[in-house]
Design a protein around this motif. Structure first.
Motif, PDB file in Angstrom:
ATOM      1  N   GLY A  95      42.233  37.137  38.461  1.00 43.26           N
ATOM      2  CA  GLY A  95      43.603  37.181  37.945  1.00 43.26           C
ATOM      3  C   GLY A  95      43.867  38.443  37.143  1.00 43.26           C
ATOM      4  N   ILE A  96      42.911  38.833  36.315  1.00 45.91           N
ATOM      5  CA  ILE A  96      43.055  40.065  35.521  1.00 45.91           C
ATOM      6  C   ILE A  96      43.117  41.283  36.439  1.00 45.91           C
ATOM      7  CG2 ILE A  96      41.875  41.580  33.863  1.00 45.91           C
ATOM      8  CD1 ILE A  96      40.807  38.992  32.539  1.00 45.91           C
ATOM      9  N   TYR A  97      42.325  41.247  37.504  1.00 51.68           N
ATOM     10  CA  TYR A  97      42.358  42.364  38.469  1.00 51.68           C
ATOM     11  C   TYR A  97      43.730  42.485  39.127  1.00 51.68           C
ATOM     12  CZ  TYR A  97      41.541  45.080  42.676  1.00 51.68           C
ATOM     13  OH  TYR A  97      41.643  46.011  43.667  1.00 51.68           O
ATOM     14  N   LEU A  98      44.320  41.355  39.501  1.00 47.14           N
ATOM     15  CA  LEU A  98      45.656  41.382  40.100  1.00 47.14           C
ATOM     16  C   LEU A  98      46.678  41.971  39.127  1.00 47.14           C
ATOM     17  CD1 LEU A  98      46.294  38.045  42.068  1.00 47.14           C
ATOM     18  CD2 LEU A  98      46.244  40.373  42.959  1.00 47.14           C
ATOM     19  N   CYS A  99      46.616  41.538  37.866  1.00 48.48           N
ATOM     20  CA  CYS A  99      47.541  42.046  36.842  1.00 48.48           C
ATOM     21  C   CYS A  99      47.328  43.540  36.615  1.00 48.48           C
ATOM     22  CB  CYS A  99      47.348  41.283  35.526  1.00 48.48           C
ATOM     23  SG  CYS A  99      47.737  39.531  35.660  1.00 48.48           S
ATOM     24  N   LEU A 238      52.757  37.077  38.389  1.00 48.67           N
ATOM     25  CA  LEU A 238      52.938  35.635  38.379  1.00 48.67           C
ATOM     26  C   LEU A 238      51.643  34.908  38.747  1.00 48.67           C
ATOM     27  CD1 LEU A 238      56.441  35.337  40.085  1.00 48.67           C
ATOM     28  CD2 LEU A 238      55.908  35.105  37.666  1.00 48.67           C
ATOM     29  N   VAL A 239      50.993  35.375  39.820  1.00 42.22           N
ATOM     30  CA  VAL A 239      49.751  34.734  40.249  1.00 42.22           C
ATOM     31  C   VAL A 239      48.624  35.016  39.256  1.00 42.22           C
ATOM     32  CG1 VAL A 239      47.996  34.637  42.059  1.00 42.22           C
ATOM     33  CG2 VAL A 239      50.400  34.810  42.676  1.00 42.22           C
ATOM     34  N   GLY A 240      48.463  36.299  38.905  1.00 37.23           N
ATOM     35  CA  GLY A 240      47.408  36.662  37.956  1.00 37.23           C
ATOM     36  C   GLY A 240      47.619  36.017  36.605  1.00 37.23           C
ATOM     37  N   GLY A 241      48.865  36.069  36.094  1.00 36.31           N
ATOM     38  CA  GLY A 241      49.162  35.445  34.804  1.00 36.31           C
ATOM     39  C   GLY A 241      48.976  33.948  34.851  1.00 36.31           C
ATOM     40  N   GLY A 242      49.339  33.325  35.982  1.00 39.21           N
ATOM     41  CA  GLY A 242      49.141  31.882  36.129  1.00 39.21           C
ATOM     42  C   GLY A 242      47.668  31.504  36.092  1.00 39.21           C
ATOM     43  N   ILE A 243      46.829  32.310  36.743  1.00 38.29           N
ATOM     44  CA  ILE A 243      45.384  32.053  36.719  1.00 38.29           C
ATOM     45  C   ILE A 243      44.858  32.161  35.288  1.00 38.29           C
ATOM     46  CG2 ILE A 243      43.129  32.921  37.463  1.00 38.29           C
ATOM     47  CD1 ILE A 243      44.504  33.886  40.036  1.00 38.29           C
ATOM     48  N   ILE A 244      45.305  33.192  34.571  1.00 35.94           N
ATOM     49  CA  ILE A 244      44.828  33.415  33.202  1.00 35.94           C
ATOM     50  C   ILE A 244      45.259  32.289  32.268  1.00 35.94           C
ATOM     51  CG2 ILE A 244      45.022  34.943  31.180  1.00 35.94           C
ATOM     52  CD1 ILE A 244      45.335  37.261  33.264  1.00 35.94           C
ATOM     53  N   GLY A 275      54.321  35.329  34.002  1.00 36.77           N
ATOM     54  CA  GLY A 275      54.538  36.741  34.305  1.00 36.77           C
ATOM     55  C   GLY A 275      54.332  37.628  33.096  1.00 36.77           C
ATOM     56  N   LEU A 276      54.802  37.174  31.932  1.00 29.26           N
ATOM     57  CA  LEU A 276      54.619  37.940  30.692  1.00 29.26           C
ATOM     58  C   LEU A 276      53.143  38.047  30.329  1.00 29.26           C
ATOM     59  CD1 LEU A 276      55.820  39.365  28.220  1.00 29.26           C
ATOM     60  CD2 LEU A 276      56.030  37.116  27.124  1.00 29.26           C
ATOM     61  N   ILE A 280      50.967  41.538  30.076  1.00 31.04           N
ATOM     62  CA  ILE A 280      50.172  41.902  28.894  1.00 31.04           C
ATOM     63  C   ILE A 280      48.706  42.106  29.279  1.00 31.04           C
ATOM     64  CG2 ILE A 280      49.315  41.072  26.665  1.00 31.04           C
ATOM     65  CD1 ILE A 280      52.024  39.592  26.365  1.00 31.04           C
ATOM     66  N   ALA A 281      48.167  41.156  30.066  1.00 24.76           N
ATOM     67  CA  ALA A 281      46.758  41.262  30.475  1.00 24.76           C
ATOM     68  C   ALA A 281      46.522  42.506  31.317  1.00 24.76           C
ATOM     69  CB  ALA A 281      46.349  40.015  31.258  1.00 24.76           C
ATOM     70  N   GLY A 282      47.445  42.796  32.243  1.00 20.80           N
ATOM     71  CA  GLY A 282      47.309  43.982  33.087  1.00 20.80           C
ATOM     72  C   GLY A 282      47.400  45.266  32.293  1.00 20.80           C
ATOM     73  N   THR A 283      48.294  45.291  31.297  1.00 18.26           N
ATOM     74  CA  THR A 283      48.428  46.476  30.450  1.00 18.26           C
ATOM     75  C   THR A 283      47.154  46.729  29.653  1.00 18.26           C
ATOM     76  OG1 THR A 283      50.819  46.083  30.239  1.00 18.26           O
ATOM     77  CG2 THR A 283      49.797  47.534  28.614  1.00 18.26           C
ATOM     78  N   LEU A 284      46.601  45.660  29.072  1.00 18.07           N
ATOM     79  CA  LEU A 284      45.351  45.795  28.315  1.00 18.07           C
ATOM     80  C   LEU A 284      44.207  46.247  29.228  1.00 18.07           C
ATOM     81  CD1 LEU A 284      45.542  42.590  26.058  1.00 18.07           C
ATOM     82  CD2 LEU A 284      45.917  44.977  25.358  1.00 18.07           C
ATOM     83  N   ALA A 285      44.166  45.682  30.452  1.00 20.89           N
ATOM     84  CA  ALA A 285      43.114  46.071  31.397  1.00 20.89           C
ATOM     85  C   ALA A 285      43.248  47.534  31.794  1.00 20.89           C
ATOM     86  CB  ALA A 285      43.170  45.180  32.630  1.00 20.89           C
ATOM     87  N   LEU A 286      44.494  47.999  32.017  1.00 25.04           N
ATOM     88  CA  LEU A 286      44.714  49.399  32.385  1.00 25.04           C
ATOM     89  C   LEU A 286      44.339  50.333  31.232  1.00 25.04           C
ATOM     90  CD1 LEU A 286      45.756  51.440  34.466  1.00 25.04           C
ATOM     91  CD2 LEU A 286      48.040  51.166  33.492  1.00 25.04           C
TER      92      LEU A 286
END
Length: 301
Positions: A95-99, A238-244, A275-276, A280-286
């Motif tokens: 999920g984090i990878y998708l984000c 949506l999918v990545g955030g939902g998994i998280i 989605g939010l 956030i998770a994708g931004t932190l990962a990037l």
């Protein structure tokens, strides 16, 4: 006696098939949302390929998807049997990878926005038409990687639906869902990417009605592809955030609690919050990825 044994065997087989059919329907209903996201993401991933290479690219990604599921189904059965606690952490990594991919796409879009002249845009289109095989290979690899994450979620959701049945039924249902989802998604993707060719073919017809339909398809196809591109990126969050959120109990309960208080907006609130969280998770990962890359670059010097 042999006749009685045969009838008993046939009755057992019929019972298993009936159970598998019911469980497969339930699993398909639960994974329908992911199927929509999978469709949007994969249609987006294979867009931009030269027309004559569209179907070969879709076929290559479909084969990669089948290979993903050949890996994931036995792995899910093993993890579900010997280490059920490991399913959630693995899903959250995916999920984090998708984000991360979603934020990276947004970052690239904003960085390059408005920087290209019309001449440069024309050169880019020409370069795309003459893209080397490596570009196509990278596109296929990226689509197969994304498919792996979404396939993992589909398999995990299905495994949750069949957790209480025996191994034979689990294996049969997981295999059925894998085949149905892969054929369904990539059949639709192939149809979507060839819409413009179908429209062009109809415009060359001898009668007025097919020509009108063809022109309508040619008008609609670019809007559909742009929409799928936007929906594909949104689906990553949506999918990545939902998994998280599902993997963090207190966060999941918070989302549910807020949704219950939303009244008429109850169906929308979980999507927005997921989605939010994904953003956030994708931004932190990037940020973490870029920080590590800079540190490695400095250490190399």
């Amino acid at each position: 006696m042999p006749a009685g044994s045969l009838l008993t065997l046939l009755d057992d087989i019929a019972t298993i098939l009936d159970d598998v059919s019911i469980l497969t329907k339930k699993a398909a209903a639960k994974t329908a949302g992911v199927l929509g996201d999978d469709l949007a993401l994969n249609a987006q991933q294979v867009s931009g390929v030269v027309s004559k290479r569209e179907l070969p690219v879709v076929w290559a990604v479909a084969k990669g998807s089948f290979l993903n599921k050949l890996i994931l189904v036995p792995l899910a059965l093993l993890i579900g049997t010997f280490a059920p606690w490991g399913i959630t952490p693995l899903l959250m990594i995916g999920g984090i990878y998708l984000c991360f991919e979603g934020v990276e796409k947004l970052h690239q879009a904003f960085v390059h926005r408005g920087k290209k002249s019309e001449d440069q845009a024309g050169k880019d289109i020409a370069a795309l038409a003459a893209a080397p095989p490596e570009t196509e290979a990278e596109k296929i690899k990226g689509a197969v990687r994304t498919d792996f994450v979404l396939s993992a979620e589909i398999i995990a959701i299905t495994l949750g639906q069949v957790a209480d049945v025996d191994f034979t039924r689990q294996l049969t249902v997981l295999s059925a869902i894998s085949v149905i989802m892969t054929v369904g998604v990539y059949g639709l993707v192939a149809g979507i990417v060839k819409l413009d060719d179908a429209g062009l073919y109809l415009t060359q017809g001898r009668t007025t009605f097919p020509q009108m339909i063809g022109r309508a398809i040619l008008w609609f196809a670019p809007f559909l592809m742009r929409s799928l591109s936007i929906l594909g990126t949104a689906a990553m969050f949506l999918v990545g955030g939902g998994i998280i959120t599902h993997g963090i109990p207190w966060l999941h309960h918070t989302v549910e609690h807020l949704a219950e208080k939303a009244g008429t907006l109850t169906p929308i609130i979980p999507l927005l919050l997921n989605g939010l969280c994904g953003l956030i998770a994708g931004t932190l990962a990037l940020l973490l990825f870029n920080g590590v890359r800079k540190l490695r670059g400095k250490s190399a010097h």
